[in-house]
Motif scaffolding. Sequence first.
Motif: not given
Length: 331
Positions: A26-35, A37-38, A43-46, A129-131
Amino acid sequence: MDVAVIGAGAIGGTLAALLDRAGHRVEVTARGERLAAIAADGIRLTGRWGEHRARVAAGERLTAAPELALLCVKAQDELGALRANEPALAGVPLVVVQNGLDGADGARSAHTGPAIGAIAFFSADCPVPGEARVLVPGTLYLGSGTAPPTAEAAEAARVLSTALPSRAVANFAGCQWTKLVVNQINAMPAITGLSVQETLAEPRLRRIILASMREAIRTGRRAGIAFGSLEGMTPLALGVLGSAPAPVGSTLLRLMGRRLGREPVLGSTLQSVQRGLATEIDHLNGAIVARARALGADAPVNAAMTELVHEVERDHRFRTPHEVARRIRLP
């Protein structure tokens, strides 16, 4: 399989983590704090689908061509995201996981491969971010238009079903309208700052939400839509919701709120307001207003709710139930 997820927010982050857990690259795109953190911790799945830490490639743009791509950005960000990732997406099957009615149709104007619509009938949020936290599990529905699902939709559903419940369905357009009716629960939390459960428990707010749903159902019927079935939300249930005496409809909504569980469900529109981002309200309640007007009718409750969400976006002040009831007067 090599899978790209464009937009690793609540829904995209959930899908990326589940696909990683199922063994896909898997490759993802994101921006800012979320990027940030990832990139640092994955990515932490809960939540309701268990826990998993997905170590995925992440950047502002895709770096490689995937075999399957999922577009999980807001409706207003769709074309910008496609253009930014156009080199990597050329000819790739694209699953557009989006609220509203026009996601896959809009993507086809900027994408050279097959564009497949998708409805995420589950609820998730991003506490930090990242969860990605799953609050209400459900199914991912794929298709396009009113015809039986295409071979591309069936194949995408097969791949995605290795990670979460996924189905390719006929009459996808009817299913989109059913989800649009369900999404009428999204605006009130953004207006009040309350959870979905709290708004459905408050009698004044519940009456307004019921009225907005009934406008959506009437508009869909006027447009000749054959509503589709999404889990327990069937055409029969919509018929009851749309035409039964108001106390019956109100009871159904109160039960809907209770079924969501104790964990507060905020809805994507409130989550956007909390982060200071533009909401999708023009593609939710606003879509009902636009379709009604195109048919020579009106949808005053949806129009008022759309305007109230825009006011909250502008002045960053939630409205009390009393204020909302005063602004949106029902017959």
